[in-house]
Design a protein around this motif. Sequence first.
Motif, PDB file in Angstrom:
ATOM      1  N   THR A 162      -9.550  45.038  23.891  1.00 20.73           N
ATOM      2  CA  THR A 162      -8.859  46.124  23.195  1.00 20.73           C
ATOM      3  C   THR A 162      -7.999  45.587  22.053  1.00 20.73           C
ATOM      4  OG1 THR A 162      -7.172  46.035  24.914  1.00 20.73           O
ATOM      5  CG2 THR A 162      -8.806  47.767  25.112  1.00 20.73           C
ATOM      6  N   ILE A 202      -4.784  59.653  22.260  1.00 20.44           N
ATOM      7  CA  ILE A 202      -6.056  58.929  22.300  1.00 20.44           C
ATOM      8  C   ILE A 202      -7.170  59.879  22.734  1.00 20.44           C
ATOM      9  CG2 ILE A 202      -7.330  57.004  23.324  1.00 20.44           C
ATOM     10  CD1 ILE A 202      -4.632  55.657  23.864  1.00 20.44           C
ATOM     11  N   ALA A 203      -6.921  60.611  23.818  1.00 20.18           N
ATOM     12  CA  ALA A 203      -7.952  61.498  24.350  1.00 20.18           C
ATOM     13  C   ALA A 203      -8.323  62.586  23.356  1.00 20.18           C
ATOM     14  CB  ALA A 203      -7.475  62.121  25.664  1.00 20.18           C
ATOM     15  N   PHE A 240      -9.669  60.662  19.535  1.00 24.07           N
ATOM     16  CA  PHE A 240     -10.598  59.537  19.430  1.00 24.07           C
ATOM     17  C   PHE A 240     -11.966  59.973  18.924  1.00 24.07           C
ATOM     18  CE2 PHE A 240     -13.089  55.896  20.911  1.00 24.07           C
ATOM     19  CZ  PHE A 240     -12.247  54.851  20.573  1.00 24.07           C
ATOM     20  N   ILE A 261      -6.943  52.707  19.424  1.00 23.81           N
ATOM     21  CA  ILE A 261      -7.123  51.658  20.425  1.00 23.81           C
ATOM     22  C   ILE A 261      -5.840  50.838  20.542  1.00 23.81           C
ATOM     23  CG2 ILE A 261      -8.465  49.610  21.038  1.00 23.81           C
ATOM     24  CD1 ILE A 261     -10.855  50.873  19.649  1.00 23.81           C
ATOM     25  N   LEU A 290     -11.106  52.943  27.093  1.00 24.71           N
ATOM     26  CA  LEU A 290     -11.084  52.211  25.817  1.00 24.71           C
ATOM     27  C   LEU A 290     -11.691  50.825  25.986  1.00 24.71           C
ATOM     28  CD1 LEU A 290      -7.563  53.052  24.330  1.00 24.71           C
ATOM     29  CD2 LEU A 290      -9.787  53.823  23.527  1.00 24.71           C
ATOM     30  N   TYR A 299     -15.335  51.140  26.197  1.00 22.30           N
ATOM     31  CA  TYR A 299     -15.811  51.518  24.862  1.00 22.30           C
ATOM     32  C   TYR A 299     -15.932  50.287  23.972  1.00 22.30           C
ATOM     33  CZ  TYR A 299     -15.799  53.351  20.127  1.00 22.30           C
ATOM     34  OH  TYR A 299     -16.113  53.592  18.823  1.00 22.30           O
ATOM     35  N   LEU A 342     -14.677  59.982  28.548  1.00 21.25           N
ATOM     36  CA  LEU A 342     -14.661  60.684  27.260  1.00 21.25           C
ATOM     37  C   LEU A 342     -15.397  59.929  26.160  1.00 21.25           C
ATOM     38  CD1 LEU A 342     -11.087  62.220  26.918  1.00 21.25           C
ATOM     39  CD2 LEU A 342     -13.260  63.407  27.147  1.00 21.25           C
ATOM     40  N   PHE A 343     -15.170  58.607  26.071  1.00 28.37           N
ATOM     41  CA  PHE A 343     -15.771  57.865  24.957  1.00 28.37           C
ATOM     42  C   PHE A 343     -16.978  57.055  25.381  1.00 28.37           C
ATOM     43  CE2 PHE A 343     -11.102  56.837  25.142  1.00 28.37           C
ATOM     44  CZ  PHE A 343     -10.697  58.088  24.731  1.00 28.37           C
TER      45      PHE A 343
END
Lengths: 327, 301
Positions: free
Chosen positions: A52, A280-281, A284, A296, B140, B143, B230-231
């Motif tokens: 990340t 973020i949700a 994104f 991120i 994340l 992802y 979600l991603f």
Amino acid sequence: MTAPAAPLPGGPSRKALTADGAAGWGDRAFGLVALLAGLLVLLVLALIAIATTNEAWPAFREEGLSFVTSDDWVPAEGRFGALAFIYGTLLVSAIAVLFAVPVSLGIALFANEAASNRLRRPVVYVLDLLAAIPSVVYGLWGILVLAPALRPVFDSVGDAVDGVPVLDTLFGTGSSGRSFLTAGLILAVMITPIITSLSREVIATVPNSQREAAYGMGATRWEMIRAAVLPWSRGGIVGAVMLGLGRAMGETIAVALVVGSSAQITLDLFAPGDTMAAVIANEFGEASGTYRSALIGLGVVLFVVTILVNVAARGIVTRMDRRARGA
Amino acid sequence: METRTDAASLDAASLLRTTTARGRRVRDRLASIWMIGSLLVAVVPLALVVGYVLVKGIRVIDVGWFTERISVRSREPGGGMAPAIYGTLVITGIAALMAIPLGILGAVYLHEYGRRGRLARLIRFMADVMTGVPSIVMGLFVYTAWTLRFGLSAFGGALALACLMLPIVIRSSEEMLRLVPDELRHASYALGNSKWRTIVTVVLPSASGGIVSGSMLAVARAAGETAPLLFTIGAARIVNPDVFSGPTTALSVQIFGNAQNPFPAAQDRAWGAALTLVAIVFLFTLAARFVSARISRRHRA
């Protein structure tokens, strides 16, 4: 003993008699596989940090320290100051903890100190179910039922305290019912089970001799709780509350639905806001380039903060646990 | 109030009542009210949420709900949730297949090999910390580490859920291994079994009830997650049989999307999906309790 005893003739070799039977390749292979599975925890945590951070680097490089000190968040113009989201995360979790702690502590004391065995089981059952309901279902209920119901309440409270010095700032105008306070309330429900169950574990370690000593001096139940139960379990309860706080800060979907999605720093609890996880949700999907890497980056900040809170809390809980086992 | 004087019936409670100053009694009573009140305060949101989900969800569920694809029209009712139900079950299933064996092995390392050693203590502590990593961060992570290279897929979502389940399975399984008495291990060694055979044929079977129920609770938790998906899984309206490539969907993602939709038909779909999801999660939770109760009873017998 002067000399090691000779093995019995025809008996098993010394190697086969070691207590953990550490012989043979099968054992070594199995031990190695198990070790690798254990190391996976450390590996995943390290990979989370590396992957990340790596992906967030463009945003960190561009913004520098102002990523966390500026509240200027205009993705269209490439300005990514995340302070409003950090503020929102802290405010919403603080509201959640403020509401959840007295309730959780009350339930924990009720279950451990007041309830009969027959009553205790339904209490545990209620907490299990509360914990089992998915975040998104709380969010759905929050956005379609709770927020519309709170709207008139916010309006009338806001009107009532109009002009009163401090209250006017805290309870301003609530237009949609989606706000810091709404998100905090939903979060409070969601973290109550974890704070309660951890507090119960701590309270269960209070030795009965302490309780009996307090009763023996003529204490009422409440005086016994204050004199024996709470002092003994204070540290562990603090740890439980911190774990609840960590959970609240990372909670995403329910907050994303009810917080109102507005990047602003205000003391008005009825105003819409936003948190790191929620933004973020919500954003994104339509983000790309530096925008995406900034989101991120928010995840990285959230990861670091929740890890710190969890390490501190676990440290406290583990210490309490060790003391209880030693006692 | 009638006062009893005969000594035998003068129990501790009534003794307190008659000898304790009024202020202290009032404070004790207030504390009791606080404790019971707290419980009621917790029951209210549970009842409201479950009630709304039941009442609003049941209206949209019929046979087609479980067989038809998801409608593209958010203004009109119709269509089903079959792809999302399929997606939730498949993604959670793959995640369980990855996380449960690895988690049990990790627990075996912690309790049978590492014990109180430095490395084992570190792993145990970090597994506890890992349970606190927000699910959106797991999303994340997958992802950046998987989806950016291999694209959207059910497998990506399963990876994220597996990361969430792993520490839960490790810690709950280790607690169960701890309950297995050392006498059993020693008896097995005495019969000439090696350590790994002892673990596989003696230790794990005797802890199986607790391990199964702990794992099922982890599955239930994972099935309800939205943020990690979600991603990583995208959005599809039809069943995608290929778990390794192409977008798919899940109940939680459908709820999240439809909840923000202004049209009543879409909101009804969200309630229906919520009822289906809550039913799945509660079923797993109840089954976990049932399994653990059953197996522990068999062992006692």
